[in-house]
Design a protein around this motif. Structure first.
Motif, short mmCIF file in Angstrom:
data_model
loop_
_atom_site.label_atom_id
_atom_site.label_comp_id
_atom_site.label_asym_id
_atom_site.label_seq_id
_atom_site.Cartn_x
_atom_site.Cartn_y
_atom_site.Cartn_z
N ILE A 1 44.14 -12.34 -37.46
CA ILE A 1 43.36 -11.73 -38.56
C ILE A 1 42.03 -11.21 -38.04
CG2 ILE A 1 42.13 -12.24 -40.71
CD1 ILE A 1 44.45 -14.17 -41.39
N GLN A 2 41.35 -11.97 -37.20
CA GLN A 2 40.08 -11.53 -36.62
C GLN A 2 40.28 -10.29 -35.75
OE1 GLN A 2 39.20 -15.34 -34.82
NE2 GLN A 2 37.40 -15.60 -36.16
N GLN A 3 41.37 -10.25 -35.00
CA GLN A 3 41.67 -9.09 -34.17
C GLN A 3 41.86 -7.85 -35.03
OE1 GLN A 3 45.07 -10.08 -31.72
NE2 GLN A 3 44.10 -11.94 -30.94
N HIS A 4 42.63 -7.99 -36.10
CA HIS A 4 42.89 -6.85 -36.99
C HIS A 4 41.60 -6.39 -37.66
CE1 HIS A 4 47.52 -7.27 -37.42
NE2 HIS A 4 47.12 -7.51 -36.20
N LYS A 5 40.76 -7.33 -38.05
CA LYS A 5 39.47 -6.97 -38.67
C LYS A 5 38.61 -6.16 -37.70
CE LYS A 5 38.98 -10.52 -42.19
NZ LYS A 5 38.18 -11.66 -42.68
N MET A 6 38.67 -6.50 -36.42
CA MET A 6 37.90 -5.76 -35.42
C MET A 6 38.38 -4.30 -35.35
SD MET A 6 37.78 -8.71 -32.46
CE MET A 6 36.90 -7.74 -31.23
N VAL A 7 39.68 -4.10 -35.40
CA VAL A 7 40.23 -2.74 -35.36
C VAL A 7 39.87 -2.00 -36.64
CG1 VAL A 7 42.32 -1.34 -35.21
CG2 VAL A 7 42.08 -3.38 -33.78
N PHE A 8 40.05 -2.64 -37.79
CA PHE A 8 39.73 -1.98 -39.05
C PHE A 8 38.24 -1.65 -39.15
CE2 PHE A 8 43.76 -3.99 -40.73
CZ PHE A 8 44.46 -2.79 -40.77
N ALA A 9 37.39 -2.50 -38.59
CA ALA A 9 35.95 -2.22 -38.57
C ALA A 9 35.67 -0.96 -37.76
CB ALA A 9 35.18 -3.40 -38.01
N ALA A 10 36.42 -0.77 -36.67
CA ALA A 10 36.25 0.43 -35.84
C ALA A 10 36.59 1.70 -36.62
CB ALA A 10 37.12 0.33 -34.59
N LEU A 11 37.52 1.58 -37.56
CA LEU A 11 37.96 2.75 -38.34
C LEU A 11 37.08 2.99 -39.56
CD1 LEU A 11 41.77 2.08 -38.11
CD2 LEU A 11 40.44 3.72 -36.78
N ALA B 1 47.87 4.56 -44.01
CA ALA B 1 48.53 3.32 -43.59
C ALA B 1 48.47 3.17 -42.08
CB ALA B 1 49.97 3.33 -44.06
N LEU B 2 48.11 1.96 -41.65
CA LEU B 2 48.08 1.66 -40.22
C LEU B 2 48.66 0.27 -40.02
CD1 LEU B 2 47.18 2.49 -37.35
CD2 LEU B 2 45.04 1.26 -37.81
N GLN B 3 49.78 0.21 -39.36
CA GLN B 3 50.38 -1.05 -38.98
C GLN B 3 49.82 -1.41 -37.62
OE1 GLN B 3 54.65 -0.97 -39.08
NE2 GLN B 3 54.85 -2.88 -37.97
N LEU B 4 49.38 -2.66 -37.45
CA LEU B 4 48.74 -3.07 -36.20
C LEU B 4 49.54 -4.13 -35.46
CD1 LEU B 4 44.98 -3.50 -37.13
CD2 LEU B 4 45.98 -1.76 -35.65
N HIS B 5 49.58 -3.98 -34.15
CA HIS B 5 50.07 -5.02 -33.25
C HIS B 5 48.93 -5.18 -32.25
CE1 HIS B 5 54.63 -4.65 -33.97
NE2 HIS B 5 53.99 -4.08 -34.96
N THR B 6 48.27 -6.34 -32.27
CA THR B 6 47.15 -6.58 -31.36
C THR B 6 47.52 -7.67 -30.37
OG1 THR B 6 46.17 -8.12 -32.95
CG2 THR B 6 45.37 -5.85 -33.00
N SER B 7 46.94 -7.59 -29.17
CA SER B 7 47.21 -8.58 -28.16
C SER B 7 46.11 -8.59 -27.10
CB SER B 7 48.57 -8.34 -27.50
OG SER B 7 48.58 -7.09 -26.84
N VAL B 8 46.09 -9.68 -26.33
CA VAL B 8 45.20 -9.83 -25.20
C VAL B 8 46.01 -9.45 -23.95
CG1 VAL B 8 43.82 -11.50 -23.88
CG2 VAL B 8 43.97 -11.68 -26.36
N PRO B 9 45.40 -8.78 -22.97
CA PRO B 9 46.16 -8.42 -21.76
C PRO B 9 46.71 -9.65 -21.07
CG PRO B 9 44.01 -7.36 -21.77
CD PRO B 9 44.02 -8.32 -22.90
N ASN B 10 47.87 -9.52 -20.45
CA ASN B 10 48.47 -10.62 -19.70
C ASN B 10 47.76 -10.85 -18.40
OD1 ASN B 10 50.42 -11.07 -21.63
ND2 ASN B 10 51.83 -9.62 -20.71
#
Length: 75
Positions: free
Chosen positions: A46-56, A66-75
């Motif tokens: 949820i925090q990751q998605h909020k960061m992306v939505f804040a950018a927009l 509509a924006l579907q999000l898949h967020t992740s940390v690099p491996n």
């Protein structure tokens, strides 16, 4: 809103981000964004998605319907 503009806004807020855009419908209004960033480390999904939505900003629900999000940390 074109994919390139969405990607640029996300990268402005998360400079290390890798962003992959996929059109869900061919109308420049419905997108899937896969965003990978070290900035997401230790954050909940949820925090990751909020960061992306804040950018927009206020573009969500306006220029971008509509924006579907898949967020992740690099491996």
């Amino acid at each position: 809103m074109p994919a390139e503009q969405i990607e640029a806004l996300i990268k402005a807020a998360l400079p290390d981000a890798t962003v992959e855009m996929e059109a869900l419908v061919e109308d420049n209004d419905h997108w899937l964004a896969r965003v990978t960033s070290d900035a997401f480390s230790g954050k909940s999904r949820i925090q990751q998605h909020k960061m992306v939505f804040a950018a927009l900003g206020d573009r969500m629900g306006g220029e971008l319907h509509a924006l579907q999000l898949h967020t992740s940390v690099p491996n």
